[in-house]
Design a protein around this motif. Structure first.
Motif, PDB file in Angstrom:
ATOM      1  N   ALA A 105       0.864  -1.182   0.000  1.00  0.00           N
ATOM      2  CA  ALA A 105       0.000   0.000   0.000  1.00  0.00           C
ATOM      3  C   ALA A 105       0.901   1.233   0.000  1.00  0.00           C
ATOM      4  O   ALA A 105       1.886   1.280   0.728  1.00  0.00           O
ATOM      5  N   THR A 108       1.061   2.333  -6.254  1.00  0.00           N
ATOM      6  CA  THR A 108      -0.131   1.989  -7.032  1.00  0.00           C
ATOM      7  C   THR A 108       0.271   1.557  -8.435  1.00  0.00           C
ATOM      8  O   THR A 108       1.303   1.978  -8.955  1.00  0.00           O
ATOM      9  N   THR A 109      -0.573   0.720  -8.978  1.00  0.00           N
ATOM     10  CA  THR A 109      -0.378   0.297 -10.359  1.00  0.00           C
ATOM     11  C   THR A 109      -1.739   0.100 -10.999  1.00  0.00           C
ATOM     12  O   THR A 109      -2.678  -0.337 -10.338  1.00  0.00           O
ATOM     13  N   ILE A 131       4.864   1.090 -11.659  1.00  0.00           N
ATOM     14  CA  ILE A 131       4.244   1.483 -10.387  1.00  0.00           C
ATOM     15  C   ILE A 131       4.443   2.981 -10.162  1.00  0.00           C
ATOM     16  O   ILE A 131       5.407   3.568 -10.650  1.00  0.00           O
ATOM     17  N   ALA A 134       2.611   6.626  -4.501  1.00  0.00           N
ATOM     18  CA  ALA A 134       1.525   7.514  -4.070  1.00  0.00           C
ATOM     19  C   ALA A 134       1.907   8.288  -2.818  1.00  0.00           C
ATOM     20  O   ALA A 134       1.396   9.373  -2.570  1.00  0.00           O
TER      21      ALA A 134
END
Lengths: 427, 186
Positions: A105, A108-109, A131, A134
């Motif tokens: 976490a 993000t992807t 990726i 974030a």
């Protein structure tokens, strides 16, 4: 950045899946019913399951492929992109291999992170997974989980492989121009003008010459007045800045870390000493120093800063005294929600430390027009105003920093507050 | 990609449920009035339990759910064919077993696919040929065995043919199995 992990060896023995129990139970129930009711025809109902069970358990399961995991960069800045490359190679034909990679976490992807592949000998399969970071933090990617099912999915080989990859995502720092200087300067040279006149470049004033006074003779004034006068200048000195980051609140922490990273970079660029104290469930600190190496140390420390839940009553006494120099400015960045932080701030100020607080204010989440929400917001605002007044009376300026606003605004307000306070003190 | 996967999942669920329902419905159509309530209840309960395996909360226990559903449908079929002749009953039960096996395999395959996964071309977790072969082979073997039993009790040429076919099928499957084992052994 690769850590030696459990590499996929492909030698894991096939293990039975729950399907074996299910098929064995169905076969057993059918055979038992045939015996109990004396009706051989019932065997026909259970025969396919028994047949599949025998074939599935006798059929070989292809060996696991070898997995290699790589990332194109070990470091990123928040919002940056990296590509994870997963390479799978097999020595024999694998009709189906399930591969899954857990993406932590914070990364993000937009693509799937599990694949079903067919592998042929001597033709490795490369999977590229882009990726996006974030948020800041230290992330561990991998190992990848591999699974090769046998015939009818009754037996399966499973393993983890590829090792672990570490990815450091640095906080995105805001470029700051408005900086607040400490009340007192250090003896070492820097970019800050000391208020006390001495040797320097910036002109301060003209004073009558006294033995031992610094500065050069101002010949014009000396000739006009008939006695020696000297030009005094402001010496350039460095200051100390201690960033006190409140890590009691998980929601406000990313903003605070970004702010601290921006402040550290800006102050170090002006040859000041900067230190860090992350005060929360877990206390960690970086002693004040200057230079590029210190910036790296601070950014690494900020990247590792996380929220840790704790009921322990933490006080300012737990902070090592050498991290809070008496002549430095302690700039606390906090949502001012945890009583332990409020107590620590009061204690630090009580020691006579020059302290200012940047209060991170979250966006209001109550529905607009909701009477209960409005009332709650007003009560909270009244309590916070009272708290700010209390801090103000103790000489601790509290500057609100709204979500989405530049940090320049509270820093400019702090500079004005301190100028006015100095004026009041001079009067 | 995701859309086609969803459609394939829907098709697989429909196929397996349709197969289970078909055998349950057939047994209901041929049952006697006395046993009709048993067949209806067992068949309905079996289909509902089987369908429940597709629900997300039961995904982890899908093997148990599918097995329970199959046992209940099996009870309905056995009860529904009680008044049939031995040969017809053997054939029906063997074919029903093959249909239920195919339904279970399709359901398991559909549920085994992770939702957020990408299936690359050529990857075959599940071989339809193997499933159909196992279903047809075992149905033929069981029917043939029962018919051969009848042959020993003065069975006719049909029983002899069935027995021969079953023996050939067993031999072919065993040979295929041994061949595949020799080819992919680690």
């Amino acid at each position: 950045m690769r850590k030696p992990g459990h590499e996929g060896t492909g030698m894991r023995e096939p293990a039975a899946t729950p399907k074996v129990v299910a098929y064995a139970a169905l076969t057993g129930i059918g055979l038992l019913a045939a015996v109990v009711f004396g009706d051989v025809a019932i065997v026909g109902l259970a025969a396919p399951f028994g047949f599949a069970l025998v074939i599935g358990l006798l059929a070989p399961v292809a060996p696991l492929p070898e997995v290699r995991l790589e990332v194109d960069t070990p470091q990123l800045v928040e919002g940056g992109q990296a590509t994870i490359v997963l390479e799978l190679s097999a020595t024999t034909r694998v009709p189906c291999c399930d591969v899954a990679l857990a993406v932590p976490a914070g990364l993000t992807t937009g693509m799937p992170t599990a694949w079903s592949l067919r592998l042929d000998p001597d033709s490795p399969v490369l999977i590229e997974l882009p990726i996006t970071a974030a948020r800041y933090g230290r992330f561990v990617i991998g190992p990848a989980q591999t699974r090769v099912p046998g015939l009818f999915g009754l037996l399966t080989r499973a393993d983890v492989g590829g090792g672990r990859l570490e990815l450091d995502v640095r906080p995105r720092a805001e470029a700051l121009r408005t900086l607040v200087r400490a009340r007192e300067v250090r003896a070492t040279a820097g970019d800050r003008l000391a208020r006390r006149p001495g040797d320097g470049i910036e002109f301060a004033e003209v004073r009558p010459y006294t033995p031992g006074s610094p500065g050069r003779i101002n010949w014009r004034v000396t000739a006009r007045r008939g006695e020696p006068y000297v030009n005094l200048r402001h010496p350039e000195r460095s200051t100390d800045l201690i960033l006190l980051v409140d890590t009691f609140s998980a929601s406000a922490l990313p903003r605070q870390v970004r702010a601290a990273a921006g402040l550290a970079a800006a102050y170090l660029a002006r040859h000041d000493r900067v230190g860090l104290v992350a005060f929360g469930g877990v206390l960690h600190w970086v002693e004040p120093a200057m230079g590029r190496a210190q910036l790296e140390r601070l950014v690494v420390a900020l990247t590792a800063t996380e929220w840790h839940h704790s009921y322990a009553w933490k006080t300012a006494e737990t902070i090592p005294s050498r991290t809070l120099p008496a002549t430095g400015l302690v700039l606390a960045i906090s949502p001012l929600e945890d009583p332990r932080m409020l107590n620590a701030l009061a204690t630090i100020r009580g020691r006579g430390v020059d302290l200012a607080v940047v209060e991170t204010i979250a966006r209001r989440t109550a529905k607009p027009g909701s009477s209960t929400g409005d009332l709650a917001a007003r009560i909270i605002e009244l309590e916070r105003r009272d708290m700010r007044d209390n801090f103000g009376r103790r000489g601790i300026p509290v500057l609100g920093w709204q979500d989405g606003e530049s940090l320049e605004a509270p820093l400019a307000a702090l500079a004005i507050w301190r100028r006015r306070a100095r004026g009041r003190a001079a009067r | 990609m995701r859309r086609s996967r969803r459609w394939s999942r829907i098709v697989e669920a429909t196929l397996s449920l349709a197969g289970t329902s078909a055998v349950a419905a057939w047994s209901l159509a041929h049952t006697t009035a006395q046993l009709a309530p048993v067949v209806v209840l067992a068949g309905l309960a079996g289909i509902i339990t089987f369908a429940a395996a597709f629900a997300r909360p039961l995904a982890r226990a899908r093997n148990r759910t599918i097995s329970t559903g199959l046992v209940l449908v099996g009870v309905a079929i056995v009860a529904g064919t009680l008044h049939e002749t031995v040969t017809a009953r053997s054939g029906v039960l063997a074919i029903s077993g093959a249909v239920l096996f195919c339904a279970a395999e399709i359901a398991d395959r559909s549920l085994d696919d992770p939702r957020r996964s990408e299936r690359r071309s050529g990857a075959g977790r599940w071989s339809p040929a193997w499933v159909l072969g196992a279903a047809a082979g075992s149905a033929a073997v069981s029917f043939g065995a029962i018919a051969a039993r009848g042959l020993f009790a003065n069975g006719g040429p049909a029983a002899l043919t069935a027995g021969t076919v079953a023996a050939v099928l067993v031999a072919v499957l065993a040979a295929a199995l041994l061949r595949s084992r020799a080819g992919t052994s680690p």
